[in-house]
Enzyme design. Structure first.
Site, PDB file in Angstrom:
ATOM      1  N   ARG A 102     -14.521  13.192   8.845  1.00 28.02           N
ATOM      2  CA  ARG A 102     -13.215  13.830   9.294  1.00 28.02           C
ATOM      3  C   ARG A 102     -12.925  14.729   8.245  1.00 28.02           C
ATOM      4  O   ARG A 102     -12.189  15.896   8.606  1.00 28.02           O
ATOM      5  CB  ARG A 102     -12.130  12.717   9.395  1.00 28.02           C
ATOM      6  CG  ARG A 102     -12.177  12.012  10.446  1.00 28.02           C
ATOM      7  CD  ARG A 102     -11.519  10.595  10.627  1.00 28.02           C
ATOM      8  NE  ARG A 102     -10.067  10.787  10.140  1.00 28.02           N
ATOM      9  CZ  ARG A 102      -9.226  10.046   9.463  1.00 28.02           C
ATOM     10  NH1 ARG A 102      -9.728   8.879   8.902  1.00 28.02           N
ATOM     11  NH2 ARG A 102      -8.038  10.547   9.297  1.00 28.02           N
ATOM     12  N   HIS A 140       0.759  -1.289   0.080  1.00 24.41           N
ATOM     13  CA  HIS A 140      -0.176  -0.161   0.004  1.00 24.41           C
ATOM     14  C   HIS A 140       0.978   1.466   0.142  1.00 24.41           C
ATOM     15  O   HIS A 140       1.794   1.493   0.661  1.00 24.41           O
ATOM     16  CB  HIS A 140      -0.915  -0.007   1.206  1.00 24.41           C
ATOM     17  CG  HIS A 140      -1.854   1.039   1.165  1.00 24.41           C
ATOM     18  ND1 HIS A 140      -3.128   1.128   0.348  1.00 24.41           N
ATOM     19  CD2 HIS A 140      -1.740   2.402   2.094  1.00 24.41           C
ATOM     20  CE1 HIS A 140      -3.388   2.657   0.796  1.00 24.41           C
ATOM     21  NE2 HIS A 140      -2.551   3.144   1.666  1.00 24.41           N
ATOM     22  N   LYS A 155      -8.597  -1.416   5.997  1.00 23.20           N
ATOM     23  CA  LYS A 155      -8.938  -1.538   4.424  1.00 23.20           C
ATOM     24  C   LYS A 155      -8.116  -2.678   3.948  1.00 23.20           C
ATOM     25  O   LYS A 155      -8.598  -3.593   3.377  1.00 23.20           O
ATOM     26  CB  LYS A 155      -8.832  -0.539   3.649  1.00 23.20           C
ATOM     27  CG  LYS A 155     -10.046   0.522   3.864  1.00 23.20           C
ATOM     28  CD  LYS A 155      -9.693   2.038   2.931  1.00 23.20           C
ATOM     29  CE  LYS A 155      -8.906   2.847   3.819  1.00 23.20           C
ATOM     30  NZ  LYS A 155      -9.373   4.349   3.501  1.00 23.20           N
ATOM     31  N   SER A 203      -7.684   3.860   9.678  1.00 25.70           N
ATOM     32  CA  SER A 203      -8.374   3.822   8.243  1.00 25.70           C
ATOM     33  C   SER A 203      -7.602   3.147   7.432  1.00 25.70           C
ATOM     34  O   SER A 203      -8.142   2.086   6.595  1.00 25.70           O
ATOM     35  CB  SER A 203      -8.271   5.302   7.903  1.00 25.70           C
ATOM     36  OG  SER A 203      -8.856   5.305   6.566  1.00 25.70           O
ATOM     37  N   ASP A 239     -15.228   2.839   7.999  1.00 26.15           N
ATOM     38  CA  ASP A 239     -14.159   3.755   7.582  1.00 26.15           C
ATOM     39  C   ASP A 239     -14.780   5.015   6.581  1.00 26.15           C
ATOM     40  O   ASP A 239     -14.412   6.056   6.631  1.00 26.15           O
ATOM     41  CB  ASP A 239     -13.064   3.054   7.000  1.00 26.15           C
ATOM     42  CG  ASP A 239     -12.034   4.055   6.487  1.00 26.15           C
ATOM     43  OD1 ASP A 239     -11.440   4.748   7.192  1.00 26.15           O
ATOM     44  OD2 ASP A 239     -11.725   3.781   5.315  1.00 26.15           O
TER      45      ASP A 239
HETATM   46  N1  URA Z   1      -5.998   7.500   3.517  1.00 20.11           N
HETATM   47  C1  URA Z   1      -6.862   6.815   3.998  1.00 20.11           C
HETATM   48  O1  URA Z   1      -7.107   5.833   3.551  1.00 20.11           O
HETATM   49  N2  URA Z   1      -7.223   7.154   5.275  1.00 20.11           N
HETATM   50  C2  URA Z   1      -7.222   8.286   6.061  1.00 20.11           C
HETATM   51  O2  URA Z   1      -7.484   8.446   6.896  1.00 20.11           O
HETATM   52  C3  URA Z   1      -6.141   9.110   5.399  1.00 20.11           C
HETATM   53  C4  URA Z   1      -5.544   8.732   4.237  1.00 20.11           C
END
Ligand code: URA
Ligand code: CA
Length: 434
Positions: free
Chosen positions: A168, A82, A187, A183, A161
């Protein structure tokens, strides 16, 4: 339990239990707890932070808020990679086939681009007929047969999320290390990864502009991996200038093919060897990073890495002939050059500005539902440290729609700084965190 008491507890700097976080997150997803209470909690977290255990609890609660992809029918250790997002970041296109050719199992879900950062799914879709939406069974079959498949996200992944991130975004609580770390990791975990290699970018084109913050984020994510039993390695890497030369979807596919052929840009190649060796190590396909690099180099030199990309493209219905004939990729008829206004050395190339110029040409999305043009983008001709004479070409814009051309051209020209002195060579990889 009352949301009020949980907000109060965090406001006063106390640690929340798993039960309390569960009450908040599940209540929020179900709609029992309103946005304003979750906003207040997120702001309290922003100021008070969360410890490693709270962060891991939040991560798992968000991962489990929707579908959890079960990749157990796939043999071997599934390693995900990632990136926190950069400009011209072509690594996944190179790494999926490269790591797979060296024995790693890459069952990857990727996203589309948003803002000045591109997305792997858009890039892959510039390959004619490439199918980024395979059924679950077909995805699993493909990985079992070819050791690599890259698809878009389907199903109901991490709804907690999605909802929290959107909130947010409008309440000035994105920039909280535990919230970002949970977050991202939620994922990866919901996506079924056994092990994760993280590329945390820092610099002007990155989400984390400051290296100290990038290190904290990397540490928080590695700690989450540790807490929840997913081996995680994080790299802190430079995003002060775009990675490689190409920025734009089809242009980056071409750059990926060149890199797999051993003729790619030095920085992109180096980063792929580094991240790839970590993937091989976590997958048990190489004893250590040094050996991992050796194996990957060999796979590039003997052509197996490129063959794997061809195989992966064909397995996802794309036209594998693009590898031999780049004219089969979408391309523009018009190109416009940006030239140096003086002689000297390139001292910086603002990645954010280059990314924004590419979006203006249509390579990226300003909003989630914007249409993009897969052919357009930017190819740099000079990178930081290169010498330039007045009038040399610094970059080339590949253009279709000319509506924003002047603005893109001006932005791109302004992204380059030229100085009399040769700048110090910037590090590409700042630190590895395990
Ligand atoms: N990328 C994400 O997936 N989540 C965040 O909170 C910030 C950047
Ligand atoms: Ca690139």
């Amino acid at each position: 339990m009352r949301a009020y008491d949980i907000i109060l507890k965090k406001r006063d700097g106390k640690k929340l239990s798993r039960n309390e976080l569960e009450f908040l997150i599940n209540g929020y997803v179900k709609g029992d707890i309103p946005d304003y209470q979750i906003s207040a909690w997120a702001m309290a977290v922003f100021f008070r932070g969360m410890d490693a255990e709270e962060t891991a609890d939040l991560t798992m609660l968000m991962a489990e808020s929707g579908d959890m992809i079960d990749l157990s029918p796939i043999r071997g250790i599934k390693v995900d990679k990632h990136s926190t997002g950069g400009v011209g970041d072509t690594t996944t296109l190179v790494l999926a086939p490269l790591a797979a050719s060296a024995g790693a199992v890459v069952a990857k879900m990727s996203g589309r681009g948003l803002g000045h950062t591109g997305g792997t799914i858009d890039k892959l879709e510039s390959i004619p007929d490439f199918n980024t939406f395979l059924s679950r069974d077909r995805f699993i079959d493909n990985v079992n047969q070819h050791r690599a498949a890259v698809v878009g996200q389907t199903g109901n992944l991490t709804p907690a999320d999605k909802k929290l991130y959107a909130l947010r975004d409008v309440t000035a609580t994105v920039e909280s290390i535990p919230l970002i770390a949970s977050s991202i990791m939620s994922k990866k975990i919901a996506g079924g990864a056994d092990a994760v290699v993280l590329d945390v970018k820092t610099g002007s084109g990155a989400f984390m502009k400051d290296i100290g913050q990038a290190k904290k984020l990397a540490r928080a994510m590695v700690d989450i991996g540790e807490e929840v039993g997913r081996k995680t390695t994080a790299y802190i890497t430079d995003m002060n200038q775009p990675l490689g030369y190409a920025v734009g979807n089809a242009l980056e596919v071409k750059e990926a093919v060149e890199t797999l052929r051993g003729e790619g840009p030095e920085d992109l190649t180096e980063l792929c060897l580094e991240l790839g060796s970590a993937m091989l190590k976590l997958a048990g396909a190489a004893g250590d990073l040094e050996r991992g690099r050796e194996i990957l180099r060999e796979k590039i030199e003997n052509g197996e890495a490129l063959d794997k990309f061809k195989e992966m493209i064909a397995a996802q219905e794309g036209n594998p002939e693009i590898i031999n004939d780049f004219n089969l990729l979408p391309h523009t008829d018009k190109t416009v050059e940006v030239k140096a206004e003086k002689s000297g050395y390139i001292s910086s190339i603002e990645a954010l500005e280059v990314g924004t110029a590419a979006v203006l040409l249509g390579a990226g999305r300003e909003r989630k539902d914007s249409e993009i043009d897969l052919a357009v983008g930017i190819v740099l001709k000079k990178k930081v440290g290169d010498k330039t004479a007045e009038g040399d070409t610094l970059a080339v814009l590949h253009v279709n729609n000319e509506d924003n051309l002047e603005e893109a051209r001006t932005k791109l020209a302004a992204a380059f700084s030229i100085s009399d002195k040769k700048p110090e060579k910037k590090q590409l990889i700042y630190e590895i965190i395990t």
